[in-house]
Design a protein around this motif. Structure first.
Motif, PDB file in Angstrom:
ATOM      1  N   ILE A  30     -79.361  30.560 -41.585  1.00 54.91           N
ATOM      2  CA  ILE A  30     -78.902  30.124 -40.254  1.00 54.91           C
ATOM      3  C   ILE A  30     -80.428  30.083 -39.401  1.00 54.91           C
ATOM      4  CG2 ILE A  30     -78.021  31.071 -38.007  1.00 54.91           C
ATOM      5  CD1 ILE A  30     -75.857  32.381 -39.527  1.00 54.91           C
ATOM      6  N   SER A  31     -81.530  30.780 -39.438  1.00 54.69           N
ATOM      7  CA  SER A  31     -82.592  30.808 -38.934  1.00 54.69           C
ATOM      8  C   SER A  31     -83.439  29.355 -39.090  1.00 54.69           C
ATOM      9  CB  SER A  31     -83.333  31.895 -39.232  1.00 54.69           C
ATOM     10  OG  SER A  31     -82.978  33.252 -38.874  1.00 54.69           O
ATOM     11  N   VAL A  32     -83.293  29.105 -40.596  1.00 52.29           N
ATOM     12  CA  VAL A  32     -83.789  27.782 -41.067  1.00 52.29           C
ATOM     13  C   VAL A  32     -82.933  26.773 -40.539  1.00 52.29           C
ATOM     14  CG1 VAL A  32     -84.055  26.451 -43.248  1.00 52.29           C
ATOM     15  CG2 VAL A  32     -84.561  28.846 -43.584  1.00 52.29           C
ATOM     16  N   ALA A  33     -81.636  26.818 -40.469  1.00 45.45           N
ATOM     17  CA  ALA A  33     -80.930  25.658 -39.890  1.00 45.45           C
ATOM     18  C   ALA A  33     -81.366  25.590 -38.309  1.00 45.45           C
ATOM     19  CB  ALA A  33     -79.467  25.929 -40.028  1.00 45.45           C
ATOM     20  N   ASN A  73     -84.821  23.682 -38.226  1.00 42.95           N
ATOM     21  CA  ASN A  73     -84.671  22.426 -38.777  1.00 42.95           C
ATOM     22  C   ASN A  73     -83.913  21.621 -37.801  1.00 42.95           C
ATOM     23  OD1 ASN A  73     -86.608  23.053 -40.907  1.00 42.95           O
ATOM     24  ND2 ASN A  73     -85.022  23.416 -42.361  1.00 42.95           N
ATOM     25  N   GLY A  74     -82.699  22.318 -37.648  1.00 42.83           N
ATOM     26  CA  GLY A  74     -81.965  21.459 -36.455  1.00 42.83           C
ATOM     27  C   GLY A  74     -81.157  20.191 -37.164  1.00 42.83           C
ATOM     28  N   ALA A  75     -81.279  20.113 -38.373  1.00 44.06           N
ATOM     29  CA  ALA A  75     -80.564  18.907 -38.964  1.00 44.06           C
ATOM     30  C   ALA A  75     -79.247  19.346 -39.605  1.00 44.06           C
ATOM     31  CB  ALA A  75     -81.524  18.315 -40.171  1.00 44.06           C
ATOM     32  N   MET A  76     -78.267  19.966 -38.993  1.00 46.91           N
ATOM     33  CA  MET A  76     -76.985  20.318 -39.408  1.00 46.91           C
ATOM     34  C   MET A  76     -75.894  19.310 -38.610  1.00 46.91           C
ATOM     35  SD  MET A  76     -77.110  22.759 -41.728  1.00 46.91           S
ATOM     36  CE  MET A  76     -75.482  23.533 -41.605  1.00 46.91           C
ATOM     37  N   ARG A  77     -74.975  18.914 -39.325  1.00 41.21           N
ATOM     38  CA  ARG A  77     -73.971  18.094 -38.655  1.00 41.21           C
ATOM     39  C   ARG A  77     -72.612  18.921 -38.784  1.00 41.21           C
ATOM     40  NH1 ARG A  77     -69.999  15.809 -41.461  1.00 41.21           N
ATOM     41  NH2 ARG A  77     -70.327  15.354 -43.734  1.00 41.21           N
ATOM     42  N   ARG A  78     -71.672  18.723 -37.813  1.00 35.72           N
ATOM     43  CA  ARG A  78     -70.343  19.366 -38.061  1.00 35.72           C
ATOM     44  C   ARG A  78     -69.544  18.902 -38.954  1.00 35.72           C
ATOM     45  NH1 ARG A  78     -67.941  22.754 -34.249  1.00 35.72           N
ATOM     46  NH2 ARG A  78     -65.676  22.751 -34.334  1.00 35.72           N
ATOM     47  N   PRO A  79     -68.913  19.712 -39.795  1.00 39.54           N
ATOM     48  CA  PRO A  79     -68.167  19.191 -41.081  1.00 39.54           C
ATOM     49  C   PRO A  79     -66.750  18.528 -40.459  1.00 39.54           C
ATOM     50  CG  PRO A  79     -68.732  21.292 -41.482  1.00 39.54           C
ATOM     51  CD  PRO A  79     -69.226  20.859 -40.239  1.00 39.54           C
ATOM     52  N   THR A  80     -66.073  17.604 -41.161  1.00 40.45           N
ATOM     53  CA  THR A  80     -64.757  17.289 -41.177  1.00 40.45           C
ATOM     54  C   THR A  80     -63.759  18.153 -41.330  1.00 40.45           C
ATOM     55  OG1 THR A  80     -64.364  16.178 -42.922  1.00 40.45           O
ATOM     56  CG2 THR A  80     -65.529  14.856 -41.429  1.00 40.45           C
ATOM     57  N   GLU A  93     -76.603  21.746 -46.238  1.00 43.41           N
ATOM     58  CA  GLU A  93     -75.511  21.991 -45.492  1.00 43.41           C
ATOM     59  C   GLU A  93     -74.555  22.692 -46.128  1.00 43.41           C
ATOM     60  OE1 GLU A  93     -75.690  18.137 -42.513  1.00 43.41           O
ATOM     61  OE2 GLU A  93     -74.810  17.957 -44.427  1.00 43.41           O
ATOM     62  N   ILE A  94     -74.238  22.156 -47.257  1.00 40.95           N
ATOM     63  CA  ILE A  94     -73.185  23.031 -48.007  1.00 40.95           C
ATOM     64  C   ILE A  94     -73.532  24.520 -48.446  1.00 40.95           C
ATOM     65  CG2 ILE A  94     -72.001  23.391 -50.309  1.00 40.95           C
ATOM     66  CD1 ILE A  94     -72.410  19.989 -50.366  1.00 40.95           C
ATOM     67  N   THR A  95     -74.679  24.768 -48.659  1.00 40.05           N
ATOM     68  CA  THR A  95     -75.261  26.163 -49.191  1.00 40.05           C
ATOM     69  C   THR A  95     -75.089  27.024 -47.833  1.00 40.05           C
ATOM     70  OG1 THR A  95     -76.811  25.261 -50.741  1.00 40.05           O
ATOM     71  CG2 THR A  95     -77.138  27.434 -49.692  1.00 40.05           C
ATOM     72  N   ILE A  96     -75.659  26.551 -46.562  1.00 36.70           N
ATOM     73  CA  ILE A  96     -75.409  27.223 -45.538  1.00 36.70           C
ATOM     74  C   ILE A  96     -74.026  27.672 -45.026  1.00 36.70           C
ATOM     75  CG2 ILE A  96     -76.080  27.239 -43.103  1.00 36.70           C
ATOM     76  CD1 ILE A  96     -78.666  25.761 -43.652  1.00 36.70           C
ATOM     77  N   TYR A  97     -73.202  26.453 -45.023  1.00 36.09           N
ATOM     78  CA  TYR A  97     -72.020  26.630 -44.515  1.00 36.09           C
ATOM     79  C   TYR A  97     -71.045  27.502 -45.317  1.00 36.09           C
ATOM     80  CZ  TYR A  97     -72.046  23.218 -40.703  1.00 36.09           C
ATOM     81  OH  TYR A  97     -72.561  22.654 -39.658  1.00 36.09           O
ATOM     82  N   SER A  98     -71.082  27.522 -46.592  1.00 32.96           N
ATOM     83  CA  SER A  98     -70.205  28.173 -47.670  1.00 32.96           C
ATOM     84  C   SER A  98     -70.798  29.577 -47.667  1.00 32.96           C
ATOM     85  CB  SER A  98     -70.577  27.464 -48.976  1.00 32.96           C
ATOM     86  OG  SER A  98     -71.722  27.382 -49.608  1.00 32.96           O
ATOM     87  N   THR A  99     -72.256  29.701 -47.458  1.00 34.79           N
ATOM     88  CA  THR A  99     -72.639  31.246 -47.492  1.00 34.79           C
ATOM     89  C   THR A  99     -72.007  32.209 -46.611  1.00 34.79           C
ATOM     90  OG1 THR A  99     -74.526  30.591 -48.890  1.00 34.79           O
ATOM     91  CG2 THR A  99     -74.592  32.627 -47.690  1.00 34.79           C
TER      92      THR A  99
END
Length: 307
Positions: free
Chosen positions: A49-52, A55-62, A179-185
Motif C-alpha cells: 500500500i505504501s508503494v502504491a 507511485n500513485g498509478a493504481m486504477r479502480r477495478p471493474t 495492481e493485481i498483486t496489491i489488490y489480491s494481497t
C-alpha cells in the motif's frame, strides 16, 4: 545480452525465496501458524500500500475484476497461506519448497480442466514425471514410510496457489501484475482476519517475545516477498518468462541445504530424487523444440536459404 542487473536480481529472488521457507520454519518455533501467516501478510500489505501511495498509478477495478480479485485473494492468499504455514509446522522447509515447485504443473492441468486449454504430449509427460516426484517426497520424505499430514496441507496450499493463477491469468487482460498483486494481497489479508480470532479463541495463538524474531518476520515480508516480487516481475518484463522460469528451479534446493545447516533438517534421498523429478517435469512441460530450418541445400524440396 540480458541486463546483468536484472539477472543478478533474479538470482537474488531465487536465494531469497529459498531462504523464506527456512525463515518461516524457524519462526514457527515461536509463532502459531495462523498468527504468523496473518502478521506477515499485514506487514506485506502495508508495504505494498505504501508503494502504491508513493507511485500513485493504481486504477479502480471493474465489478468483474473485483470478483476475480476476490477469488484470487481467497485461493492465492487465504487458502494458500493458511495451509502453507499449518503444513510447514508439521513438515520441513525442504518438502514445502519442493511441493510448491509443482505449482506450474498443477496450473497446466487445471487450465486444461477449467479453461479448456490444450495439453501437448510434452506437458503431459512433464506432469506425470513431476507427480512421481511428489509421490516420492510425500511417501518417502519423512522419517518413516507414509503420508505426512503436513505434506497434505502443503499440497492443498500449492493447489490454492495454482487456482489463483487461473484468476490472475484472466485479470492480466486489463490489469498490470503490480495492481493485481496489491489488490489480491490486501483482500486476502482482510479475509484472513477472522481466522486469527478463531485461533485465539481456541487458545492456540502464541507469538514470540524476541525482538529479533519480529525483525526477521518484517524482513521476510518486505524483502523476501514484497521487494523480491517486484524484482521478479521486472525480470519477466526484461528477459522474458522462459528465462525467468529457470530461476524457479533454485529455491527448493536452497531451502534443503539452508534448512540442513540452520534447522538441522536431514537431507533425505527421497527429497533429492523427488526434487529432481519435479524440476525435470517442469522443464519437460515447458520445453519448446527448436524450429528446423525451412530448407537446406540438397533437399528434395529444392528450396534454398537466402543469406
Amino acid at each position: 545480452m540480458p541486463d546483468r542487473t536484472v539477472i543478478s536480481k533474479l538470482w537474488g529472488v531465487s536465494l531469497l525465496w529459498g531462504g523464506n521457507y527456512v525463515a518461516s520454519a524457524y519462526l514457527l518455533r515461536d509463532f502459531s501458524p495462523i498468527l504468523l501467516s496473518f502478521s506477515r501478510l499485514v506487514v506485506m500489505s502495508l508495504f505494498l500500500i505504501s508503494v502504491a501511495l508513493i507511485n500513485g498509478a493504481m486504477r479502480r477495478p471493474t465489478k468483474r475484476e473485483w470478483l476475480l480479485l476476490l477469488f484470487a485473494g481467497i485461493s492465492g492468499t487465504l487458502v494458500n497461506q493458511l495451509f502453507y504455514f499449518t503444513g510447514l509446522k508439521h513438515s520441513t522447509a525442504g518438502n514445502a519448497a519442493l511441493i510448491v515447485a509443482l505449482s506450474p504443473i498443477a496450473t497446466t492441468l487445471l487450465s486444461r480442466i477449467f479453461l479448456k486449454e490444450t495439453i501437448t504430449w510434452l506437458k503431459f509427460a512433464g506432469s506425470v514425471t513431476a507427480l512421481v516426484g511428489v509421490v516420492c517426497i510425500v511417501l518417502y520424505g519423512g522419517k518413516s514410510l507414509g503420508i505426512s499430514l503436513g505434506d497434505v496441507y502443503l499440497l492443498i496450499a500449492m493447489l490454492g496457489l495454482s487456482v489463483s493463477l487461473l484468476f490472475i491469468r484472466k485479470l492480466t487482460v486489463g490489469m498490470t501484475s503490480y495492481e493485481i498483486t496489491i489488490y489480491s494481497t490486501v483482500i486476502g489479508t482482510i479475509l484472513m482476519s477472522p481466522t486469527v480470532g478463531f485461533e485465539a479463541l481456541n487458545g492456540q495463538s502464541h507469538w514470540s517475545h524476541q525482538p529479533l524474531n519480529w525483525l526477521l518476520l518484517i524482513g521476510v515480508a518486505v524483502i523476501g516477498q514484497g521487494l523480491a516480487g517486484f524484482w521478479w516481475n521486472r525480470g519477466i518484463a526484461v528477459v522474458g518468462p522462459s528465462v525467468s522460469a529457470m530461476f524457479m528451479n533454485i529455491p527448493p534446493f536452497v531451502a534443503i541445504v539452508v534448512s540442513h545447516f540452520v534447522l538441522g533438517d536431514e537431507i533425505r534421498a527421497a527429497q533429492i530424487g523427488g526434487g529432481v523429478l519435479i524440476l525435470a517435469g517442469v522443464a519437460i512441460a515447458n520445453w519448446k523444440p527448436r524450429a528446423r530450418p525451412l530448407a537446406q541445400s540438397g533437399q528434395s524440396a529444392g528450396l534454398t536459404q537466402a543469406e
